[in-house]
Design a protein around this motif. Sequence first.
Motif, PDB file in Angstrom:
ATOM      1  N   PHE B 142      23.714 -38.020  16.825  1.00  0.00           N
ATOM      2  CA  PHE B 142      22.555 -37.936  17.707  1.00  0.00           C
ATOM      3  C   PHE B 142      21.278 -38.176  16.903  1.00  0.00           C
ATOM      4  O   PHE B 142      21.291 -38.179  15.673  1.00  0.00           O
ATOM      5  CB  PHE B 142      22.520 -36.596  18.457  1.00  0.00           C
ATOM      6  N   TRP B 143      20.171 -38.398  17.629  1.00  0.00           N
ATOM      7  CA  TRP B 143      18.957 -38.866  16.961  1.00  0.00           C
ATOM      8  C   TRP B 143      17.906 -37.760  16.871  1.00  0.00           C
ATOM      9  O   TRP B 143      17.675 -37.055  17.843  1.00  0.00           O
ATOM     10  CB  TRP B 143      18.373 -40.066  17.717  1.00  0.00           C
ATOM     11  N   GLN B 144      17.314 -37.628  15.705  1.00  0.00           N
ATOM     12  CA  GLN B 144      16.196 -36.716  15.549  1.00  0.00           C
ATOM     13  C   GLN B 144      14.929 -37.518  15.289  1.00  0.00           C
ATOM     14  O   GLN B 144      14.968 -38.587  14.672  1.00  0.00           O
ATOM     15  CB  GLN B 144      16.460 -35.741  14.397  1.00  0.00           C
ATOM     16  N   CYS B 145      13.823 -36.992  15.773  1.00  0.00           N
ATOM     17  CA  CYS B 145      12.520 -37.639  15.604  1.00  0.00           C
ATOM     18  C   CYS B 145      11.614 -36.585  14.997  1.00  0.00           C
ATOM     19  O   CYS B 145      11.027 -35.786  15.724  1.00  0.00           O
ATOM     20  CB  CYS B 145      11.957 -38.089  16.942  1.00  0.00           C
ATOM     21  N   ASP B 146      11.528 -36.565  13.677  1.00  0.00           N
ATOM     22  CA  ASP B 146      10.830 -35.483  12.986  1.00  0.00           C
ATOM     23  C   ASP B 146       9.478 -35.931  12.445  1.00  0.00           C
ATOM     24  O   ASP B 146       9.333 -37.074  11.995  1.00  0.00           O
ATOM     25  CB  ASP B 146      11.653 -35.017  11.778  1.00  0.00           C
ATOM     26  N   ALA B 147       8.528 -35.028  12.467  1.00  0.00           N
ATOM     27  CA  ALA B 147       7.294 -35.216  11.702  1.00  0.00           C
ATOM     28  C   ALA B 147       7.066 -33.943  10.900  1.00  0.00           C
ATOM     29  O   ALA B 147       7.249 -32.837  11.423  1.00  0.00           O
ATOM     30  CB  ALA B 147       6.112 -35.478  12.626  1.00  0.00           C
ATOM     31  N   ASP B 148       6.738 -34.083   9.652  1.00  0.00           N
ATOM     32  CA  ASP B 148       6.447 -32.937   8.793  1.00  0.00           C
ATOM     33  C   ASP B 148       5.265 -33.291   7.912  1.00  0.00           C
ATOM     34  O   ASP B 148       5.069 -34.455   7.546  1.00  0.00           O
ATOM     35  CB  ASP B 148       7.637 -32.626   7.869  1.00  0.00           C
ATOM     36  N   VAL B 149       4.523 -32.252   7.559  1.00  0.00           N
ATOM     37  CA  VAL B 149       3.501 -32.443   6.535  1.00  0.00           C
ATOM     38  C   VAL B 149       3.809 -31.436   5.435  1.00  0.00           C
ATOM     39  O   VAL B 149       4.108 -30.272   5.705  1.00  0.00           O
ATOM     40  CB  VAL B 149       2.069 -32.292   7.107  1.00  0.00           C
ATOM     41  N   VAL B 150       3.791 -31.917   4.206  1.00  0.00           N
ATOM     42  CA  VAL B 150       4.159 -31.058   3.092  1.00  0.00           C
ATOM     43  C   VAL B 150       3.056 -31.092   2.039  1.00  0.00           C
ATOM     44  O   VAL B 150       2.405 -32.125   1.841  1.00  0.00           O
ATOM     45  CB  VAL B 150       5.531 -31.485   2.505  1.00  0.00           C
ATOM     46  N   GLY B 151       2.812 -29.934   1.424  1.00  0.00           N
ATOM     47  CA  GLY B 151       1.805 -29.884   0.370  1.00  0.00           C
ATOM     48  C   GLY B 151       0.490 -29.287   0.818  1.00  0.00           C
ATOM     49  O   GLY B 151      -0.533 -29.503   0.175  1.00  0.00           O
ATOM     50  N   SER B 152       0.500 -28.537   1.897  1.00  0.00           N
ATOM     51  CA  SER B 152      -0.722 -27.844   2.317  1.00  0.00           C
ATOM     52  C   SER B 152      -0.338 -26.607   3.114  1.00  0.00           C
ATOM     53  O   SER B 152       0.608 -26.625   3.886  1.00  0.00           O
ATOM     54  CB  SER B 152      -1.594 -28.758   3.184  1.00  0.00           C
ATOM     55  N   ASN B 153      -1.123 -25.514   2.910  1.00  0.00           N
ATOM     56  CA  ASN B 153      -0.929 -24.296   3.693  1.00  0.00           C
ATOM     57  C   ASN B 153      -1.797 -24.274   4.928  1.00  0.00           C
ATOM     58  O   ASN B 153      -1.733 -23.336   5.710  1.00  0.00           O
ATOM     59  CB  ASN B 153      -1.299 -23.073   2.845  1.00  0.00           C
ATOM     60  N   SER B 154      -2.626 -25.291   5.107  1.00  0.00           N
ATOM     61  CA  SER B 154      -3.628 -25.227   6.166  1.00  0.00           C
ATOM     62  C   SER B 154      -2.982 -25.107   7.547  1.00  0.00           C
ATOM     63  O   SER B 154      -2.093 -25.869   7.908  1.00  0.00           O
ATOM     64  CB  SER B 154      -4.513 -26.464   6.120  1.00  0.00           C
ATOM     65  N   LEU B 155      -3.504 -24.164   8.319  1.00  0.00           N
ATOM     66  CA  LEU B 155      -3.004 -23.953   9.683  1.00  0.00           C
ATOM     67  C   LEU B 155      -3.524 -25.012  10.641  1.00  0.00           C
ATOM     68  O   LEU B 155      -3.145 -25.051  11.805  1.00  0.00           O
ATOM     69  CB  LEU B 155      -3.396 -22.556  10.166  1.00  0.00           C
ATOM     70  N   ILE B 156      -4.372 -25.879  10.128  1.00  0.00           N
ATOM     71  CA  ILE B 156      -4.842 -27.007  10.924  1.00  0.00           C
ATOM     72  C   ILE B 156      -3.640 -27.849  11.368  1.00  0.00           C
ATOM     73  O   ILE B 156      -3.639 -28.463  12.435  1.00  0.00           O
ATOM     74  CB  ILE B 156      -5.849 -27.838  10.081  1.00  0.00           C
ATOM     75  N   TYR B 157      -2.582 -27.836  10.564  1.00  0.00           N
ATOM     76  CA  TYR B 157      -1.398 -28.642  10.890  1.00  0.00           C
ATOM     77  C   TYR B 157      -0.545 -27.992  11.974  1.00  0.00           C
ATOM     78  O   TYR B 157       0.108 -28.696  12.744  1.00  0.00           O
ATOM     79  CB  TYR B 157      -0.584 -28.935   9.628  1.00  0.00           C
ATOM     80  N   ILE B 266      -4.911 -20.522  14.565  1.00  0.00           N
ATOM     81  CA  ILE B 266      -4.377 -21.671  15.313  1.00  0.00           C
ATOM     82  C   ILE B 266      -5.039 -21.761  16.687  1.00  0.00           C
ATOM     83  O   ILE B 266      -5.449 -22.839  17.126  1.00  0.00           O
ATOM     84  CB  ILE B 266      -2.846 -21.553  15.440  1.00  0.00           C
ATOM     85  N   PHE B 267      -5.174 -20.605  17.345  1.00  0.00           N
ATOM     86  CA  PHE B 267      -5.798 -20.625  18.670  1.00  0.00           C
ATOM     87  C   PHE B 267      -7.275 -21.013  18.594  1.00  0.00           C
ATOM     88  O   PHE B 267      -7.796 -21.639  19.504  1.00  0.00           O
ATOM     89  CB  PHE B 267      -5.629 -19.268  19.370  1.00  0.00           C
ATOM     90  N   LYS B 268      -7.920 -20.671  17.487  1.00  0.00           N
ATOM     91  CA  LYS B 268      -9.312 -21.088  17.313  1.00  0.00           C
ATOM     92  C   LYS B 268      -9.369 -22.626  17.250  1.00  0.00           C
ATOM     93  O   LYS B 268     -10.220 -23.252  17.868  1.00  0.00           O
ATOM     94  CB  LYS B 268      -9.884 -20.473  16.023  1.00  0.00           C
ATOM     95  N   TYR B 269      -8.424 -23.221  16.520  1.00  0.00           N
ATOM     96  CA  TYR B 269      -8.380 -24.690  16.435  1.00  0.00           C
ATOM     97  C   TYR B 269      -8.124 -25.330  17.809  1.00  0.00           C
ATOM     98  O   TYR B 269      -8.474 -26.478  18.040  1.00  0.00           O
ATOM     99  CB  TYR B 269      -7.295 -25.151  15.464  1.00  0.00           C
ATOM    100  N   LEU B 270      -7.449 -24.583  18.679  1.00  0.00           N
ATOM    101  CA  LEU B 270      -7.071 -25.162  19.975  1.00  0.00           C
ATOM    102  C   LEU B 270      -8.042 -24.792  21.096  1.00  0.00           C
ATOM    103  O   LEU B 270      -7.828 -25.169  22.251  1.00  0.00           O
ATOM    104  CB  LEU B 270      -5.659 -24.714  20.351  1.00  0.00           C
ATOM    105  N   GLU B 271      -9.123 -24.090  20.731  1.00  0.00           N
ATOM    106  CA  GLU B 271     -10.097 -23.640  21.727  1.00  0.00           C
ATOM    107  C   GLU B 271     -10.554 -24.793  22.613  1.00  0.00           C
ATOM    108  O   GLU B 271     -10.986 -25.828  22.111  1.00  0.00           O
ATOM    109  CB  GLU B 271     -11.316 -23.060  20.995  1.00  0.00           C
TER     110      GLU B 271
END
Lengths: 451, 451
Positions: B142-157, B266-271
């Motif tokens: 089966f197929w997976q469609c992944d996105a990851d960001v590595v190398g940052s702790n920022s909750l912006i991601y 995270i919720f602040k970023y999504l305000e």
Amino acid sequence: MKPSIPKGTRDFLPGEVYKRKYIFDTIEGVYRKYGYSPIETPAMESLSTLTGKYGEEGDKLLFKILNNGDFLAKADEGALQSRNSDQLISSISKRGLRYDLTVPFARFVVMHQNEISFPFKRYQIQPVWRADRPQKGRYQEFWQCDADVVGSNSLIYEAEIIEMLYEVYEKLGIDVMIRINNRKLLNGIAEVCGIADQFMDMTIAIDKLDKIGSQGVIKELAAKEISEEVANKLLRMVTAKNLEDIRQGLANSEIGCKGIAELDTIFKYLEGRPSLHKVTIDPTLARGLNYYTGCIFEVVHNEDSYPDLKMGSISGGGRYDNLTEVFGMKGNSGVGISFGADRIYDVLETLDLYPDTIQETIDLLLVAFDEKSHDYAYKALLKLRDAGVRADLYPEPAKMKKQLKYADDRAIKWVGIIGDNEMNQNTVMLKNMNTGKQEAVAVDLLIDKMS
Amino acid sequence: MKPSIPKGTRDFLPGEVYKRKYIFDTIEGVYRKYGYSPIETPAMESLSTLTGKYGEEGDKLLFKILNNGDFLAKADEGALQSRNSDQLISSISKRGLRYDLTVPFARFVVMHQNEISFPFKRYQIQPVWRADRPQKGRYQEFWQCDADVVGSNSLIYEAEIIEMLYEVYEKLGIDVMIRINNRKLLNGIAEVCGIADQFMDMTIAIDKLDKIGSQGVIKELAAKEISEEVANKLLRMVTAKNLEDIRQGLANSEIGCKGIAELDTIFKYLEGRPSLHKVTIDPTLARGLNYYTGCIFEVVHNEDSYPDLKMGSISGGGRYDNLTEVFGMKGNSGVGISFGADRIYDVLETLDLYPDTIQETIDLLLVAFDEKSHDYAYKALLKLRDAGVRADLYPEPAKMKKQLKYADDRAIKWVGIIGDNEMNQNTVMLKNMNTGKQEAVAVDLLIDKMS
């Protein structure tokens, strides 16, 4: 633990993926234009589907998948006790990895014969796996881009394949030679040389002509007890410079004449077409004679245009009258072509033929000096993204040098720098990373500029 | 021999490939807009890369590839003699098929750390293989469609992932609920309930809440010697309707407060973002706690919108602080998301949400009455194709009914019929297969009409 990947396999970094995608998209675009539809088959096939289809050598190169669970419980006792690996396989492995796209296609056609319409034109772009010894340009996982039409004897499709080959390589900008032969022509030549019963010996020898030369071929044929006189006659025929010379020599061979007639028909279809200038009849072309029954194609780069390029064939194909017979469906003639994506990749790379535009990256990276401007930048980011701009923001207000280096590493052309000044004026300082020039631009205008 | 494919695997017919491509393209488009770049990894990984990464159960579900050649020559003698399958594996198999895209990605990051820039944002759309028992909606390939960001702790991601989830499902037209939790919140809850040392027992029980109900959870916890009083306190906390109630309960737990603070950020970023309306905090969400260390995401369809739809989660993800540590690279926090293409396919199919435009076919099929008009049609075909029209020609002048049925089977809207009249007037009779209406059109005008 230091990680590695199996020999003969590769990771693809983003830059490589974009280049590969360019090749696949080019081929796929041509296939679709000519009315071929995409199918996909599973990576794993039953070993019974694969075994015996690629010769003894091919069977050895199949990757076999170990049955899950307690596989030894059902293992062949005799094979286990005699430590006979070959004999053991079928009792501990039911599946193998796809070795090419042709056999799975034949299996697909038979299984789905009531869901498709004939002539069925399909293309398929998927990886295949072979346990070949890895070497430069040869991988254990590589991609094939196949198009085949099944369910028609019409030679219109041979002409269509030549047109597609021409169009793909025109689009890619590679000057090629499309070599064409016909198995019936080879049968005819064997017949008039009186060595019809040594057909495979003959073709194996002449296939090597450009490597071992005439004397080499004569020697190889002598080892098969074919006289020098016959060998010379054979060599004259297969090195004939035009179809007329071959035609005369084959006048007394029915099958030979049939081969000539097929080539005549194909050339009639290609009359006045630019693709015809790339086509060469080559009676020494003897690939795939285990399965091809009519025309045989092979594409190589034009050596006159690229004298220094060392590369084997970059496309190959042909007609097989019995494509689906092995799966119980008779009378289903097929003709197809396969592009070797990995070799084409190397050719484009060596000749530096990739368009500049294929290296995709984002349009704009925003960078900020401090927490406050980072918040401001984040809001600008959302505006840009809402407008469809491919924008990103460095995740924290790190040192400016570090942030700019990041933009540079990712080959991002535009950077929007945001500090107190920009916040006060509701702008960003837009820097062109190629020229180094920068100017203040209002956030709202930035959207227009970037889209 | 009647052909078949291994259980749990599938062929995809053209119509299915187009639908799947629509899903992949939608996801890929969003990933690219947000600055993620594509990578690809080989289907085969070294077994040492895969083994031990998915728990004992996962190891059993890995497809192992038999070493090629005389594999028994190097087989573990003891394992052979005692017929111990598990013990034998490592001596006869060095490679396995990719089980997910996360472990290969971690391996990739460590191997290519000097070729990439951090934070590294990558996406990857490839098949994975698991020897799960096949059942409805569950496949071995089966197929997976992944996105990851590595190398940052920022909750912006984390906020970015929620935005991407929102955008993909908006584009696909599926009304979803984005459930979010944080492992630190769960740690905090365990702490204030005094069962920090029974963290896994606790999360396994509350994960089942919607299946077995409060009484079921209490019973399950009782079996782990957790009192009913504690169980009730736990249940009150994990079923709290808003973040404020949880916040108060966790005031005395340092890690709990950290979890709350992360969610606040995270919720602040999504305000003010539309995506926020789809987000629900769900402290019972306990997927992937073997590896997730921060936020956890799960997407399900909105049951209020589709009360009859039975389907598990269609996306999932989270943050893992130690993504690359197992391959020797520490301090590389990552956060990512995975779309389950096969389940999304089923949802779109069930809800009939595919756009009509995705079923690609050619623009026009030419059909001819006899040999002469077939030759004429062939020349028209070349003209059309040279102009970029996706045209095809039935390969021979078969019975008109048969040729029109072929056009119908392939869902081709326009058919150009050619007989004596048309040849004499240099036209084709253009038939709309949907309405049945037809009109004579000059070949040159046909090009305009079709392009």
